[in-house]
Scaffold this active site. Structure first.
Site, short mmCIF file in Angstrom:
data_model
loop_
_atom_site.label_atom_id
_atom_site.label_comp_id
_atom_site.label_asym_id
_atom_site.label_seq_id
_atom_site.Cartn_x
_atom_site.Cartn_y
_atom_site.Cartn_z
N TYR A 124 40.21 40.60 33.68
CA TYR A 124 40.34 40.26 35.09
C TYR A 124 41.79 40.00 35.45
O TYR A 124 42.30 40.51 36.45
CB TYR A 124 39.48 39.02 35.39
CG TYR A 124 39.50 38.59 36.84
CD1 TYR A 124 38.80 39.30 37.80
CD2 TYR A 124 40.21 37.45 37.24
CE1 TYR A 124 38.80 38.90 39.13
CE2 TYR A 124 40.21 37.04 38.56
CZ TYR A 124 39.51 37.77 39.50
OH TYR A 124 39.52 37.37 40.82
N SER A 155 44.28 37.62 43.13
CA SER A 155 43.74 36.32 42.72
C SER A 155 44.79 35.53 41.96
O SER A 155 45.66 36.10 41.30
CB SER A 155 42.52 36.53 41.82
OG SER A 155 42.08 35.31 41.25
#
Length: 331
Positions: free
Chosen positions: A191, A165
């Site tokens: 994350y 990501s």
């Protein structure tokens, strides 16, 4: 000697002919996967489901690894060339059982697509005390790839695709306190470091595995509308990130930037199948091409240098072996 991508030496677009609006069907056009075997984690929802559909339509046999096999069966109903198997990425025993069952079939593995992931979750830990985003988004990738290595090698030409990501830009990997034991937990930092780890793993795996005709890639699928990734996020978090107004409605300018699910799966499928990558690996991709180096701060296009650092990549491999108890000896 073949060049590697340490420090981003290969991080520049190659003019793939595709862009942010390209779909998974666009990038696989003309490619025949008959006889190929793929595993897609989380291949029953969101961009994973689209990836499964497109690979299967091109002739591949696709094994979908899902935590909820009942849901997977419903979502995959009517799609040919698909097998469903149970696997919980937060449970090391479940990963071992899945990999063991596949290896017992004595089949080669041509494509391992580490697609499944979580985001915006509260602090949780697995049975080993590992923070849940790190356990799911990265360590499970390392664990599964290591266990499936004999099948990848047997394929005589395989690719490992880590769905990462742009969120890797939220944080480098914190080797001092990866599980937030000492520092305060911030879900976006958790994350971010999990996705940075995924990038570093693809970088190092490609260098170690290419002698066995196994190449590895990481990628940013784009910000995609309609996935389940934000199912646990609060409205306040979306507002903090500038996605929503005071009533929780998605801002029009944000909505206009979002990809559809077929567009979101395009870079995964491109990394998995493009002939342009036959002799090129270890790169981070976006918009169905190799990405450039990020030159601005968080949320800029491209990949951060710390996510391609040789020292970090080697150190993370050793750390991962220690945390999983798995010696991933390529040789």
């Amino acid at each position: 000697m073949e060049q590697n991508n340490y420090q981003g030496a290969l991080q520049q677009p190659i003019g793939s002919g595709f862009n942010a609006t390209s779909t998974a069907e666009d990038v696989i056009k003309g490619i025949n996967l008959t006889g190929k075997i793929a595993i897609v984690t989380g291949g029953n929802a969101g961009i994973g489901l689209e990836t499964t559909k497109v690979l299967a339509a091109a002739g591949a046999t696709v094994i979908v690894a899902a935590r909820d096999t009942g849901k997977a069966a419903r979502n995959l109903e009517g799609i040919a060339n698909v097998e469903i198997e149970a696997m919980d990425l937060m449970n090391p025993d479940s990963i071992d059982a899945f990999a063991g069952k596949f290896l017992s079939s004595d089949r080669p593995l041509h494509l391992l697509i580490n697609n499944a992931g979580i985001m915006w979750v509260p602090l949780r830990r697995d049975s080993r005390g590992i923070e849940s985003q790190l356990a799911t988004n990265y360590l499970a990738q390392f664990h599964l790839t290591a266990r499936l290595w004999p099948a990848l090698k047997k394929a005589n030409g395989a690719r490992v695709i880590n769905v990462s990501s742009q969120g890797h830009q939220f944080a480098a990997f914190d080797f001092e306190d990866p599980d937030f034991i000492q520092r305060e937990y911030e879900t976006l930092r958790g994350y971010g470091q999990s996705k940075t780890a995924s990038n570093l793993f693809a970088l190092e795996l490609d260098i170690r595995a290419r002698a066995y005709k196994v190449r590895a890639y990481s990628l940013h699928p784009g910000s995609v509308n309609g996935t389940e990734l934000g199912r646990e996020a609060s409205v306040e978090l979306f507002q903090q990130m500038g996605f929503c107004d005071a009533e929780g409605n998605l801002l029009p300018e944000v909505a206009a930037r979002l990809k559809t699910i077929p567009q979101g799966a395009a870079t995964t499928v491109w990394c998995a199948t493009s002939p342009a990558l036959n002799n090129l690996g270890g790169v981070y991709c976006e918009d169905a091409d190799i990405a450039g180096i990020a030159t601005e701060g968080v949320s800029s296009a491209g990949v951060q240098q710390y996510s391609l650092d040789e020292t970090n990549a080697k150190k993370l491999w050793k750390w991962s072996e220690e945390r999983t108890g798995i010696i991933f000896n390529i040789n």
